[in-house]
Design an enzyme around this catalytic site. Structure first.
Site, mmCIF file in Angstrom:
data_model
loop_
_atom_site.group_PDB
_atom_site.id
_atom_site.type_symbol
_atom_site.label_atom_id
_atom_site.label_comp_id
_atom_site.label_asym_id
_atom_site.label_seq_id
_atom_site.Cartn_x
_atom_site.Cartn_y
_atom_site.Cartn_z
ATOM 1 N N ALA A 67 0.872 -1.176 0.000
ATOM 2 C CA ALA A 67 0.000 0.000 0.000
ATOM 3 C C ALA A 67 0.908 1.223 0.000
ATOM 4 O O ALA A 67 2.065 1.154 0.428
ATOM 5 C CB ALA A 67 -0.877 -0.017 1.239
ATOM 6 N N GLY A 112 0.316 -4.943 0.891
ATOM 7 C CA GLY A 112 -0.874 -4.909 0.028
ATOM 8 C C GLY A 112 -0.627 -5.573 -1.326
ATOM 9 O O GLY A 112 -1.554 -6.076 -1.952
ATOM 10 N N GLU A 135 3.923 -5.383 7.411
ATOM 11 C CA GLU A 135 3.136 -4.361 8.102
ATOM 12 C C GLU A 135 3.612 -4.109 9.528
ATOM 13 O O GLU A 135 3.603 -2.967 9.996
ATOM 14 C CB GLU A 135 1.645 -4.749 8.124
ATOM 15 C CG GLU A 135 0.923 -4.576 6.807
ATOM 16 C CD GLU A 135 1.074 -5.749 5.848
ATOM 17 O OE1 GLU A 135 1.883 -6.659 6.131
ATOM 18 O OE2 GLU A 135 0.377 -5.759 4.825
HETATM 19 N N1 DAK Z 1 4.645 3.261 -0.620
HETATM 20 C C1 DAK Z 1 5.029 4.401 -1.187
HETATM 21 N N2 DAK Z 1 6.191 4.535 -1.856
HETATM 22 C C2 DAK Z 1 6.965 3.462 -1.973
HETATM 23 C C3 DAK Z 1 6.626 2.216 -1.403
HETATM 24 C C4 DAK Z 1 5.380 2.129 -0.699
HETATM 25 N N3 DAK Z 1 4.948 0.983 -0.162
HETATM 26 N N4 DAK Z 1 7.601 1.336 -1.672
HETATM 27 C C5 DAK Z 1 8.525 2.005 -2.377
HETATM 28 N N5 DAK Z 1 8.131 3.275 -2.558
HETATM 29 C C6 DAK Z 1 8.867 4.328 -3.284
HETATM 30 C C7 DAK Z 1 10.042 4.828 -2.471
HETATM 31 O O1 DAK Z 1 9.621 5.812 -1.543
HETATM 32 C C8 DAK Z 1 10.913 5.420 -3.569
HETATM 33 O O2 DAK Z 1 10.383 6.645 -3.950
HETATM 34 P P1 DAK Z 1 11.294 7.983 -4.026
HETATM 35 O O3 DAK Z 1 11.837 8.138 -2.669
HETATM 36 O O4 DAK Z 1 12.331 7.637 -5.056
HETATM 37 O O5 DAK Z 1 10.355 9.052 -4.429
HETATM 38 C C9 DAK Z 1 10.697 4.457 -4.723
HETATM 39 O O6 DAK Z 1 9.471 3.776 -4.447
HETATM 40 C C10 DAK Z 1 11.785 3.390 -4.851
HETATM 41 O O7 DAK Z 1 11.917 2.753 -3.606
HETATM 42 P P2 DAK Z 1 13.308 2.575 -2.859
HETATM 43 O O8 DAK Z 1 14.244 3.687 -3.198
HETATM 44 O O9 DAK Z 1 13.014 2.342 -1.420
HETATM 45 O O10 DAK Z 1 13.851 1.232 -3.544
HETATM 46 P P3 DAK Z 1 14.848 0.167 -2.944
HETATM 47 O O11 DAK Z 1 15.231 -0.721 -4.069
HETATM 48 O O12 DAK Z 1 15.951 0.825 -2.159
HETATM 49 O O13 DAK Z 1 13.986 -0.670 -1.897
HETATM 50 C C11 DAK Z 1 12.016 -1.857 -1.145
HETATM 51 C C12 DAK Z 1 12.915 -1.446 -2.354
HETATM 52 C C13 DAK Z 1 10.767 -2.557 -1.715
HETATM 53 C C14 DAK Z 1 12.779 -2.824 -0.256
HETATM 54 C C15 DAK Z 1 11.661 -0.564 -0.362
HETATM 55 O O14 DAK Z 1 11.139 0.392 -1.297
HETATM 56 C C16 DAK Z 1 10.629 -0.807 0.697
HETATM 57 O O15 DAK Z 1 10.950 -1.318 1.768
HETATM 58 N N6 DAK Z 1 9.405 -0.374 0.418
HETATM 59 C C17 DAK Z 1 8.334 -0.412 1.350
HETATM 60 C C18 DAK Z 1 7.845 -1.819 1.557
HETATM 61 C C19 DAK Z 1 6.710 -1.827 2.509
HETATM 62 O O16 DAK Z 1 6.916 -1.717 3.743
HETATM 63 N N7 DAK Z 1 5.508 -1.776 1.974
HETATM 64 C C20 DAK Z 1 4.307 -1.542 2.716
HETATM 65 C C21 DAK Z 1 3.856 -2.839 3.314
HETATM 66 S S1 DAK Z 1 2.556 -2.522 4.405
HETATM 67 C C22 DAK Z 1 -4.325 -0.453 5.481
HETATM 68 C C23 DAK Z 1 -4.431 -0.906 4.208
HETATM 69 C C24 DAK Z 1 -3.410 -1.652 3.667
HETATM 70 C C25 DAK Z 1 -2.272 -1.891 4.390
HETATM 71 C C26 DAK Z 1 -2.179 -1.438 5.659
HETATM 72 C C27 DAK Z 1 -3.182 -0.709 6.226
HETATM 73 N N8 DAK Z 1 -5.338 0.372 6.074
HETATM 74 C C28 DAK Z 1 -6.403 0.756 5.242
HETATM 75 C C29 DAK Z 1 -5.071 0.998 7.304
HETATM 76 C C30 DAK Z 1 -1.153 -2.516 3.779
HETATM 77 C C31 DAK Z 1 0.039 -1.987 4.098
HETATM 78 C C32 DAK Z 1 1.221 -2.420 3.401
HETATM 79 O O17 DAK Z 1 1.222 -2.707 2.238
#
Ligand code: DAK
Length: 260
Positions: A67, A112, A135
């Site tokens: 997400a 997500g 998460e």
């Molecule tokens: N959201 C927004 N932007 C994201 C993103 C995300 N989930 N994942 C990556 N990006 C963006 C980064 O901010 C970066 O943007 P800029 O800074 O360049 O503008 C760009 O994508 C490239 O990412 P990285 O520079 O971080 O790339 P790396 O290769 O260094 O790292 C990575 C890749 C996938 C390991 C890293 O980007 C990462 O850890 N990303 C976040 C993973 C994550 O934690 N995802 C969220 C999981 S929790 C809910 C509904 C749904 C959910 C929860 C609550 N409610 C309604 C309350 C679900 C939540 C989730 O999905």
């Protein structure tokens, strides 16, 4: 609806739906969720009879990295619940599609994104893909069905480990666990998904649709799947497709199903 973040390509009756926010690793922001909702609620019908749908992400790095964390930051409790329910409904629509929906995955499939992939009927992943429900790293719980579907797919023991640790696993482990159906080389994921959909398209279409619905009923606490199955079996005995399928078997020729 016209889309900003989705691309739809109709390839011989297979709709390739690409999540197209490569710079944000295809993170699911509100706009993308609105577009997915529009597509799976209504828009897919405008393509007429289709063989199936392949969901994939643009770019080399991610299917969907979760997400959109930046957007979720600003939500209050009521808005977060609504957002979660809205997302769950989209994913129910995907799960309940009457044609096969396959996720073709290359790269990060997190939070997500993993929940989206799990709502598809099958998952084909490249050997460079990584899966996780991180998460807890953000201090929240999965919100788009992850606590339910991960258990359905891989069992509680391993699901609880993945959700509580937030660990990422590689494609080969995801396959071992039953989270993905096939692991292929990078560039082959959409082709493999197409091959499976083409094969399914030679089968009786109403039998395919009903099989999906009967299998979904296993997870419906209000349904008796066995009863639904014997009732459906009776209805199918009278279909033209069953007559054709059985006759084709006897005559040693491929069946020509009409979907009735
Ligand atoms: N959201 C927004 N932007 C994201 C993103 C995300 N989930 N994942 C990556 N990006 C963006 C980064 O901010 C970066 O943007 P800029 O800074 O360049 O503008 C760009 O994508 C490239 O990412 P990285 O520079 O971080 O790339 P790396 O290769 O260094 O790292 C990575 C890749 C996938 C390991 C890293 O980007 C990462 O850890 N990303 C976040 C993973 C994550 O934690 N995802 C969220 C999981 S929790 C809910 C509904 C749904 C959910 C929860 C609550 N409610 C309604 C309350 C679900 C939540 C989730 O999905």
């Amino acid at each position: 609806m016209s889309y900003q973040n989705l691309l739809v390509d109709n390839q011989n009756g297979i709709l390739i739906l690409t999540l197209n926010r490569e710079k944000a690793l295809n993170a699911l922001n509100k706009q993308t969720m609105d577009e997915l909702h529009a597509f799976f609620e209504e828009d897919y019908k405008s393509y007429g009879t289709i063989k199936g749908i392949i969901l994939t992400g643009s770019g080399e790095k991610a299917f969907v990295a979760g997400a959109d964390i930046k957007e979720l930051l600003g939500l209050n409790a009521a808005q977060a619940s609504e957002t979660s329910k809205f997302g769950q409904n989209i994913f129910f629509n995907i799960e309940r599609m009457s044609v096969p929906v396959i996720a073709a995955i290359n790269g990060f499939t997190l939070g997500g994104g993993c929940e989206l992939a799990m709502s598809c009927h099958m998952r084909i992943a490249t050997d460079k893909s990584k899966f996780g429900q991180p998460e807890v790293n953000l201090g929240i719980v999965p919100g788009y069905g992850g606590t339910q579907r991960l258990i359905q797919l891989i069992g509680k023991g391993k699901a609880i480990e993945l959700i509580l640790t937030g660990d990422m696993i590689k494609a080969d482990e995801a396959k071992q666990l039953g989270l993905v159906n096939h692991v292929v080389e990078v560039g082959q994921e959409v082709e493999k998904a197409k091959e499976i959909i083409e094969k399914i398209s030679t089968k009786g279409p109403i039998a395919v649709a009903k099989s999906i619905s009967l299998m979904n009923s296993y997870f419906d606490k209000n349904a008796d799947g066995f009863e639904l199955e014997w009732k459906a079996f009776g209805e199918f005995a009278a279909t033209a497709d069953f007559k054709e399928g059985a006759t084709a078997f006897v005559e040693r020729r491929p069946a020509k199903f009409i979907g009735a």
